[in-house]
Design a protein around this motif. Structure first.
Motif, PDB file in Angstrom:
ATOM      1  N   ASN A 117       0.820  -4.010   1.633  1.00  0.00           N
ATOM      2  CA  ASN A 117       1.016  -2.821   2.461  1.00  0.00           C
ATOM      3  C   ASN A 117       0.551  -3.060   3.890  1.00  0.00           C
ATOM      4  N   ALA A 201       5.106  -0.372  -1.459  1.00  0.00           N
ATOM      5  CA  ALA A 201       5.121   0.692  -2.456  1.00  0.00           C
ATOM      6  C   ALA A 201       5.940   1.860  -1.919  1.00  0.00           C
ATOM      7  N   GLU A 226       7.941  -4.874  -4.698  1.00  0.00           N
ATOM      8  CA  GLU A 226       7.532  -3.471  -4.652  1.00  0.00           C
ATOM      9  C   GLU A 226       6.783  -3.104  -5.921  1.00  0.00           C
ATOM     10  N   PRO A 234      -1.812   0.382  -3.547  1.00  0.00           N
ATOM     11  CA  PRO A 234      -1.534   0.080  -4.962  1.00  0.00           C
ATOM     12  C   PRO A 234      -2.683  -0.627  -5.659  1.00  0.00           C
TER      13      PRO A 234
END
Length: 253
Positions: A117, A201, A226, A234
Motif C-alpha cells: 500500500n 487492497a 491485491e 492489510p
C-alpha cells in the motif's frame, strides 16, 4: 531491544527469531508494535527486525533531521549495528520511502522488497496527485488507516490500531512532509533488479489500486497483487492473507 545513533536520531529496534533477515518498516500511523501479527509468524523461520522510524514511538530525532530522506540510511544503520549484510524489506505506506530508496541505491544489501500500500517514492502523475490530495487535508489524519468495512465489523481491533498510533507522541510538530529527498529518481531505477512485490487492497483510500498499478509500472520487474477485503493496512486487517502472500514471495526469492 536496542538502539542505534544515526544522523541526529536515536532509533529503537527489536530482533526476533533466527534465519535470513527480514526488516519491517511501518507506516505513518504505526510503529514497531504495529507488526504484532507478523513478528510471531515470521520469527519461526526468519530473523525479524522491527523498529520505530525516527521520531516515532521510542525513537527520537532532532527536529531539523525529521525527514523521509533519512529513512533508507536509518535501515542501513540498523543492519550495520546487527552485522546483517543482506535483508529482505517489508514496507507499509510511509515505510516504503525508505525501502525502495535503499533497494535502488544499495541493491547489494537487499534480497527482496515488499511495498504494501505504498508507491515507495516513485514519481508518477497518479502518485503525485495522491500525495497532493493527502497534503490538502481532504483525508483527515488516521481516518483512512483502516478500511471502512473492517472498522465497522471490528471495533475492538480498530480501537487497538488507534491506541498503537497514539504512542507516536514525540515526533516534531508539524509532521515532516515527504520531501523530494525521499523520492526515487528514474536514474536510480534504470538498472533496478531487486525482486519486488507490491500489495494493494480494494478499500485503500490513500493509495488506491489504480495508483499502485501505475507505480508498479515505474519499478522494473515489480509484481502487483491485491489482498481482498482490506483497506490501507492489510497487514493489520487481514493478517493471514497478508502473511501468506509475503511468506510465499520471500520463499521464492
Amino acid at each position: 531491544m536496542a538502539t542505534v545513533e544515526t544522523e541526529g536520531a536515536r532509533l529503537y529496534y527489536e530482533v526476533h527469531g533466527d534465519g535470513p533477515a527480514v526488516v519491517f518498516a511501518h507506516g505513518r500511523g504505526g510503529n514497531a508494535a504495529s507488526w504484532w501479527q507478523q513478528v510471531p509468524a515470521f520469527a519461526a523461520r526468519y530473523k525479524v527486525v522491527v523498529f520505530d522510524h525516527r521520531g516515532f514511538g521510542r525513537s527520537r530525532c532532532d527536529a531539523a533531521q525529521f525527514d523521509c530522506g533519512h529513512f533508507h540510511r536509518d535501515i542501513l544503520a540498523i543492519l550495520d549495528a546487527e552485522g546483517i549484510e543482506r535483508a529482505s524489506l517489508v514496507c507499509q505506506s510511509m515505510g516504503g520511502w525508505g525501502g525502495l530508496k535503499l533497494a535502488a541505491t544499495h541493491p547489494e544489501r537487499v534480497v527482496a522488497l515488499v511495498l504494501s500500500n505504498t508507491p515507495g517514492g516513485v514519481d508518477t502523475p497518479a502518485v503525485t496527485a495522491a500525495i497532493e490530495h493527502l497534503a490538502s487535508g481532504a483525508i483527515p489524519p488516521g481516518s483512512a488507516q483502516l478500511g471502512a468495512s473492517f472498522k465497522a465489523a471490528n471495533p475492538e481491533a480498530a480501537y487497538l490500531c488507534a491506541q498503537i498510533s497514539g504512542l507516536n507522541s514525540n515526533f516534531p510538530k508539524p509532521f515532516g512532509r515527504i520531501t523530494r529527498a525521499g523520492f526515487v529518481t528514474a536514474g536510480e531505477l534504470r538498472d533496478y533488479a531487486v525482486s519486488t512485490l507490491m500489495i494493494t487492497a480494494p478499500e485503500d483510500l490513500l493509495f488506491p489500486p489504480a495508483v499502485m498499478a501505475e507505480a508498479a509500472t515505474a519499478i522494473p520487474g515489480a509484481r502487483l497483487t491485491e489482498v481482498p477485503n482490506a483497506g490501507h493496512s492489510p497487514y493489520f486487517e487481514t493478517p493471514s492473507a497478508f502473511n501468506e502472500a509475503v511468506l510465499e514471495f520471500l520463499q521464492v526469492t
